[in-house]
Design a protein around this motif. Sequence first.
Motif, short mmCIF file in Angstrom:
data_model
loop_
_atom_site.label_atom_id
_atom_site.label_comp_id
_atom_site.label_asym_id
_atom_site.label_seq_id
_atom_site.Cartn_x
_atom_site.Cartn_y
_atom_site.Cartn_z
N VAL A 10 -12.54 -2.07 -7.33
CA VAL A 10 -11.80 -0.94 -6.78
C VAL A 10 -12.58 0.32 -7.13
N ILE A 11 -12.98 1.04 -6.11
CA ILE A 11 -13.70 2.30 -6.26
C ILE A 11 -12.68 3.42 -6.03
N THR A 12 -12.47 4.26 -7.04
CA THR A 12 -11.54 5.38 -6.92
C THR A 12 -12.34 6.64 -6.66
N VAL A 13 -12.04 7.29 -5.54
CA VAL A 13 -12.76 8.49 -5.12
C VAL A 13 -11.81 9.68 -5.29
N THR A 14 -12.30 10.74 -5.93
CA THR A 14 -11.49 11.93 -6.14
C THR A 14 -12.26 13.18 -5.76
N GLY A 15 -11.54 14.26 -5.55
CA GLY A 15 -12.18 15.54 -5.27
C GLY A 15 -12.65 15.67 -3.84
N GLU A 16 -13.88 16.13 -3.70
CA GLU A 16 -14.45 16.41 -2.38
C GLU A 16 -15.49 15.36 -2.00
N VAL A 17 -15.41 14.90 -0.75
CA VAL A 17 -16.43 14.01 -0.22
C VAL A 17 -17.09 14.78 0.92
N ASP A 18 -18.28 15.31 0.62
CA ASP A 18 -18.99 16.17 1.57
C ASP A 18 -20.47 15.82 1.56
N ARG A 47 -9.36 15.47 -2.02
CA ARG A 47 -8.78 16.74 -1.58
C ARG A 47 -9.49 17.31 -0.36
N PHE A 48 -10.72 16.82 -0.07
CA PHE A 48 -11.52 17.36 1.02
C PHE A 48 -12.43 16.26 1.52
N LEU A 49 -12.42 16.01 2.82
CA LEU A 49 -13.21 14.94 3.42
C LEU A 49 -13.90 15.48 4.66
N GLY A 53 -18.51 12.25 4.71
CA GLY A 53 -17.69 11.23 4.06
C GLY A 53 -17.17 10.20 5.05
N LEU A 54 -16.77 10.66 6.22
CA LEU A 54 -16.30 9.74 7.25
C LEU A 54 -17.41 8.78 7.66
N THR A 55 -18.61 9.30 7.77
CA THR A 55 -19.76 8.46 8.13
C THR A 55 -19.99 7.38 7.09
N VAL A 56 -19.90 7.75 5.82
CA VAL A 56 -20.08 6.78 4.73
C VAL A 56 -19.04 5.66 4.84
N ASN A 81 -6.00 11.87 5.05
CA ASN A 81 -5.35 11.22 6.19
C ASN A 81 -5.37 12.09 7.42
N ARG A 82 -5.21 13.37 7.23
CA ARG A 82 -5.25 14.30 8.37
C ARG A 82 -6.59 14.21 9.09
N VAL A 83 -7.68 14.17 8.32
CA VAL A 83 -9.02 14.08 8.91
C VAL A 83 -9.23 12.71 9.55
#
Length: 107
Positions: A10-18, A47-49, A53-56, A81-83
């Motif tokens: 399980v990889i937990t991602v937090t903060g910004e993915v940019d 908090r920010f995608l 990040g979507l490409t990854v 989720n919005r993104v």
Amino acid sequence: MAEHGPDARVITVTGEVDTVTAPELAACLTAQLAAVQVVVVNLDGVRFLTSAGLTVLFEANELATQEGRGLRLVCNSWMANRVLEATGLRTHLPFADNVPDALTDLY
């Protein structure tokens, strides 16, 4: 990252993915998909995608499919989720409601 038996992570991602953090996430997901059968990506703390990040996430799903591995995303972050919904990726990527469900569904 947390191990769940010998075949799952399980990889937990937090903060910004940019554009700055996406390459690190890509490297992590690629390495884990090569090492185990099931990778769950927990995006609840994102908090920010951005498109990077979507490409990854899209490419990790493609890699998992090609390699016969399981990839499941968990996302209860309103912003992420919005993104995902705005881009249509929410319906094209494999999601579970929570981490335990993601692990159960893939075994």
